[in-house]
Write an enzyme that holds these catalytic residues in place. Sequence first.
Site, short mmCIF file in Angstrom:
data_model
loop_
_atom_site.label_atom_id
_atom_site.label_comp_id
_atom_site.label_asym_id
_atom_site.label_seq_id
_atom_site.Cartn_x
_atom_site.Cartn_y
_atom_site.Cartn_z
CG HIS A 1 132.86 88.78 -4.84
ND1 HIS A 1 131.52 89.06 -4.73
CD2 HIS A 1 132.95 87.44 -5.10
CE1 HIS A 1 130.83 87.95 -4.92
NE2 HIS A 1 131.67 86.96 -5.13
CB CYS B 1 131.06 87.12 -8.38
SG CYS B 1 129.86 85.88 -7.92
CG ASN C 1 128.70 85.36 -3.55
OD1 ASN C 1 128.42 86.34 -4.24
ND2 ASN C 1 129.56 84.44 -3.94
O1 UT7 Z 1 131.84 83.95 -6.04
C1 UT7 Z 1 132.46 82.70 -5.78
C2 UT7 Z 1 131.49 81.85 -5.03
N1 UT7 Z 1 131.96 80.67 -4.38
C3 UT7 Z 1 132.78 80.61 -3.32
O2 UT7 Z 1 133.38 81.55 -2.88
C4 UT7 Z 1 132.91 79.24 -2.66
C5 UT7 Z 1 134.21 79.02 -1.94
N2 UT7 Z 1 134.13 77.81 -1.13
C6 UT7 Z 1 133.66 77.79 0.15
O3 UT7 Z 1 133.32 78.84 0.67
C7 UT7 Z 1 133.63 76.48 0.88
O4 UT7 Z 1 134.10 75.44 0.03
C8 UT7 Z 1 132.20 76.09 1.39
C9 UT7 Z 1 131.84 76.99 2.58
C10 UT7 Z 1 131.17 76.22 0.29
C11 UT7 Z 1 132.18 74.64 1.89
O5 UT7 Z 1 133.18 74.45 2.89
P1 UT7 Z 1 134.16 73.19 2.83
O6 UT7 Z 1 135.01 73.23 4.03
O7 UT7 Z 1 134.82 73.20 1.48
O8 UT7 Z 1 133.13 72.00 2.98
P2 UT7 Z 1 132.93 70.69 2.09
O9 UT7 Z 1 132.02 70.99 0.94
O10 UT7 Z 1 134.24 70.03 1.80
O11 UT7 Z 1 132.18 69.77 3.11
C12 UT7 Z 1 132.81 69.31 4.33
C13 UT7 Z 1 131.77 68.54 5.12
C14 UT7 Z 1 131.08 67.45 4.29
O12 UT7 Z 1 130.82 66.39 5.16
P3 UT7 Z 1 131.71 65.05 5.13
O13 UT7 Z 1 131.61 64.53 3.74
O14 UT7 Z 1 133.11 65.51 5.48
O15 UT7 Z 1 131.08 64.18 6.16
C15 UT7 Z 1 129.79 68.09 3.88
O16 UT7 Z 1 128.77 67.14 3.64
O17 UT7 Z 1 130.73 69.40 5.56
C16 UT7 Z 1 129.46 68.92 5.10
N3 UT7 Z 1 128.62 70.07 4.79
C17 UT7 Z 1 127.81 70.66 5.67
N4 UT7 Z 1 127.56 70.42 6.95
C18 UT7 Z 1 126.69 71.21 7.59
C19 UT7 Z 1 128.54 70.74 3.59
N5 UT7 Z 1 127.66 71.77 3.70
C20 UT7 Z 1 127.21 71.73 4.98
C21 UT7 Z 1 126.31 72.54 5.69
N6 UT7 Z 1 126.07 72.25 6.99
N7 UT7 Z 1 125.66 73.59 5.12
#
Ligand code: UT7
Length: 336
Positions: A258, A117, A288
């Site tokens: 970005h 990116c 993204n």
């Molecule tokens: O160019 C660089 C590219 N990458 C980035 O910029 C990524 C940066 N990171 C993020 O934007 C965030 O980490 C995400 C938006 C990807 C994820 O958010 P998070 O708050 O870190 O969520 P998580 O992965 O820790 O998941 C929290 C909960 C989990 O459930 P439990 O285990 O707490 O019950 C996941 O299973 O949310 C659940 N979950 C979802 N629920 C509904 C994960 N994805 C989803 C979803 N819909 N799409």
Amino acid sequence: MTNIRPLKIAGIGYCVPKTVITNDDLKKLYDTSDEWIYTRTGIKERRVVSGNETAIDIGLTAAKNAIEKSGFKPDDIDCIIGAASAPPQLYPTLACTLQDKLGIGGNVPAFDLTAACTGLIYALQVARGFIGLGIYKTILIVASDNNSKITDWTDRGTSILFGDGAGAMVVTESEDGVDDILTLNISADGSIGQLIQTNFPSQCCPLVEQAQEVGNGKIIMNGKEVYKFAVTTVPKYVEDCIEKADMKAEDIDYLIPHQANQRIIEAIQKRLNYSDDKVISNIKYYGNTSAASIPIALVEGVEQGKIKLGSTAILCGFGAGMTWGAAVVRLRKGIC
Ligand code: UT7
């Protein structure tokens, strides 16, 4: 630096595929909701290529738009740099393929660089070196990615984020002596490279032992750690770059970051103490789009009247590698 030739940003273009996938559409793939995705990322929808369409097609349109705006003809281009994290093929490269499709001819170099990116900022730094030393005069940079082809569509933690898109820039030796790059820095830390990976399927020679783990060509991301990295390292880096160049954040007109996550954009905005009208965000509609996200946000910002040309902007990127970079640039009238 002495005797460095100044660089002019002559033209910028972009292209996104027509097909829109909304957050509600993703509910057909896994358990999620528009509310969950929007509150955590700021994304409502993204564009994806379909059928035979690839990053080459959208990259070609973005390149044509940038060349047209620059006032140059394809024959004036004497170097092409592709900046793609997810091109449709490793080789021929995006740059070589576009050289052919644009009819630029066989006497100019064309190559891709991979900085995910941050690709556009890295390519701009390379172009700056070439132009600065007088090696090449007019360079086409194309950042085009079909992320949807390497997204794991069963992984709801990553597939919500990415979209496809292309951006292009024509940069040239500045004839009026004014340098459009006020400052530009790039950086990387391979020791945290495992945070975002795409491992190609591979094999060893059938006569030797095979590897235990073979990639599947899809993006694997530790979202939480990438988020922490992005909200700590990137805002400070941007601020340091501005300071090191003896500039003040308040003297720069826009922040065009970005587009990875609205909360990351807001962390950079907060660090610079910028009001909303100085910050360009269109992540809501595109997700993204990797290295293409900055030029897409820039040109769309101009089209929508959020950016007035004849101004300055901070461009900053970060992504797999991990890589990151920031530039303060002059946006002349007529570039898009
Ligand atoms: O160019 C660089 C590219 N990458 C980035 O910029 C990524 C940066 N990171 C993020 O934007 C965030 O980490 C995400 C938006 C990807 C994820 O958010 P998070 O708050 O870190 O969520 P998580 O992965 O820790 O998941 C929290 C909960 C989990 O459930 P439990 O285990 O707490 O019950 C996941 O299973 O949310 C659940 N979950 C979802 N629920 C509904 C994960 N994805 C989803 C979803 N819909 N799409």
